[in-house]
Design an enzyme around this catalytic site. Structure first.
Site, mmCIF file in Angstrom:
data_model
loop_
_atom_site.group_PDB
_atom_site.id
_atom_site.type_symbol
_atom_site.label_atom_id
_atom_site.label_comp_id
_atom_site.label_asym_id
_atom_site.label_seq_id
_atom_site.Cartn_x
_atom_site.Cartn_y
_atom_site.Cartn_z
ATOM 1 C CG ASP A 45 -1.977 -1.032 1.221
ATOM 2 O OD1 ASP A 45 -2.211 -1.625 0.149
ATOM 3 O OD2 ASP A 45 -2.580 -1.273 2.279
ATOM 4 C CE LYS B 247 -11.643 -6.268 1.115
ATOM 5 N NZ LYS B 247 -11.506 -5.166 2.061
ATOM 6 C CB ALA C 172 -2.040 -9.650 3.239
ATOM 7 N NE ARG D 64 -26.612 3.518 9.467
ATOM 8 C CZ ARG D 64 -27.444 2.555 9.083
ATOM 9 N NH1 ARG D 64 -28.389 2.128 9.896
ATOM 10 N NH2 ARG D 64 -27.323 2.012 7.874
ATOM 11 N N GLY D 65 -22.828 0.414 13.322
ATOM 12 C CA GLY D 65 -22.706 -0.930 13.866
ATOM 13 C C GLY D 65 -22.777 -2.004 12.795
ATOM 14 C CB ALA E 210 -6.973 -2.490 7.168
ATOM 15 C CB ALA E 211 -12.162 -0.424 9.233
ATOM 16 N N GLY E 212 -12.669 -3.015 7.616
ATOM 17 C CA GLY E 212 -13.482 -4.172 7.281
ATOM 18 C C GLY E 212 -12.690 -5.461 7.315
ATOM 19 C CG ASP E 213 -9.459 -6.004 4.724
ATOM 20 O OD1 ASP E 213 -10.435 -6.503 4.121
ATOM 21 O OD2 ASP E 213 -8.631 -5.261 4.175
ATOM 22 C CB ALA F 197 -8.375 -1.315 12.880
ATOM 23 N NE ARG G 156 -3.755 0.745 17.611
ATOM 24 C CZ ARG G 156 -3.466 -0.470 18.048
ATOM 25 N NH1 ARG G 156 -3.217 -1.439 17.182
ATOM 26 N NH2 ARG G 156 -3.422 -0.728 19.331
ATOM 27 N N GLY H 267 -2.898 3.492 8.900
ATOM 28 C CA GLY H 267 -2.256 2.397 8.196
ATOM 29 C C GLY H 267 -3.165 1.194 8.059
#
Length: 307
Positions: A16, A43, A45, A227-228, A252-255, A285, A288, A290
């Site tokens: 990235d 995604k 990794a 919203r959760g 990378a929040a979803g990952d 995540a 922070r 990255g």
């Protein structure tokens, strides 16, 4: 009690390049960035790292280029509690690359060069099929060739391996593939892409989940940002609120959510508990910067939940 069940992740590896800008550039506009960072991503990794740091027993199936950065990536993955025996280098392409703009609100836009990820072929899946067969669960995303994702899901189905799909990046998916999925984890955009239902309210989330259930999917987990999460099991749905944190970066929040969710679920937690654990990991995540640098270790998630 923690149960050490096996997980396989099949997916992408990218380097990235992240540039922080005041706002996303318009066509023809040149912006001066506030901050630049190069980090490991992709995604697949990211989800493998999230699972490994959450405590999963995980093997990662992926490809990198036979270049210096590819070797560094493999070494780093091995330090994140990941079995890298199915991560191979190729001379035929460079390690994958992602160019990311990050704006002052923490939102991002991403362009990807697949590189070695495009060489994660159906034949490569067959070469490492025993990893999937020996696992209790398989986690998939869509940054590698779709025929390979389908081949992996078919193999998992044949051997009664729980199959989880994070349908990202959003793209059309066949009913053949969706029928092989046990748990699907779209965000709002991806859910709309798959169902035609714009997910703006809880009622929308319910309707989108019902469409996905009609494809044969048992459990639908729609991530809703601040919203959760909308959790729906065979049509019985509810919204589970998330955690209130200051957002610095949504990369990378979803990952992070996906890797942590499946790790906790494989420890015999119920879906609500697994979602709560994953929401805590994602909340850390986004506070922070990255991609993999932002993904927490299990001790940090536990401490967050105990606050």
């Amino acid at each position: 009690m923690q149960v050490n069940r096996k997980m396989a992740v099949l997916g992408s590896i990218n380097i990235d390049h992240v540039l922080q800008v005041p706002h996303f550039p318009r066509p023809g506009e040149t912006l001066t960035g506030n901050h630049y960072q190069q980090s490991f991503g992709g995604k697949g990794a990211n989800q493998a790292v999230a699972a490994g740091r959450s405590g999963a027993s995980i093997t990662f199936i992926a490809r990198v280029g036979n270049d210096d950065i590819g070797q560094v990536v493999i070494q780093q993955l091995s330090q994140d509690n990941i079995d890298i025996s199915a991560v191979e280098a190729t001379d035929d392409a460079a390690t994958g690359l992602a160019m990311i703009y990050l704006d002052d609100r923490g939102e991002n836009t991403i362009g990807i060069y697949p590189g070695a990820n495009a060489l994660l072929t159906e034949e490569y899946v067959q070469k490492h099929q025993q990893v999937i067969i020996d696992s209790d669960a398989l986690l998939l995303q869509l940054e590698v060739p779709l025929p390979s994702v389908l081949a992996a899901a078919q193999l998992a189905k044949q051997h009664d391996v729980l199959t989880v799909l994070n349908p990202a990046p959003a793209q059309p998916l066949s009913n053949e593939l969706l029928a092989l999925i046990d748990i699907i984890t779209p965000n709002e955009t991806e859910a709309e892409s798959l169902t035609g239902v714009a997910v703006n309210t809880d009622d929308d989330a319910y309707r989108a989940a019902c469409v996905l259930h009609s494809k044969g999917i048992h459990t639908v987990v729609i991530t809703l940002g601040s919203r959760g999460v909308w959790l729906s099991i065979e049509g019985q749905g509810q919204r589970l609120p998330g955690y209130d944190v200051t957002v610095k970066d949504t990369i990378a929040a979803g990952d992070t959510f996906n890797g942590a969710f499946l790790c906790r679920y494989l420890e015999n937690a119920d879906q609500q508990e697994a979602v709560s654990f994953a929401q805590a990991a994602a909340a850390i995540a986004v506070s922070r910067q990255g991609a993999q640098t932002s993904i927490p270790w299990r001790e940090e998630i536990t401490d967050f939940l105990n606050q």
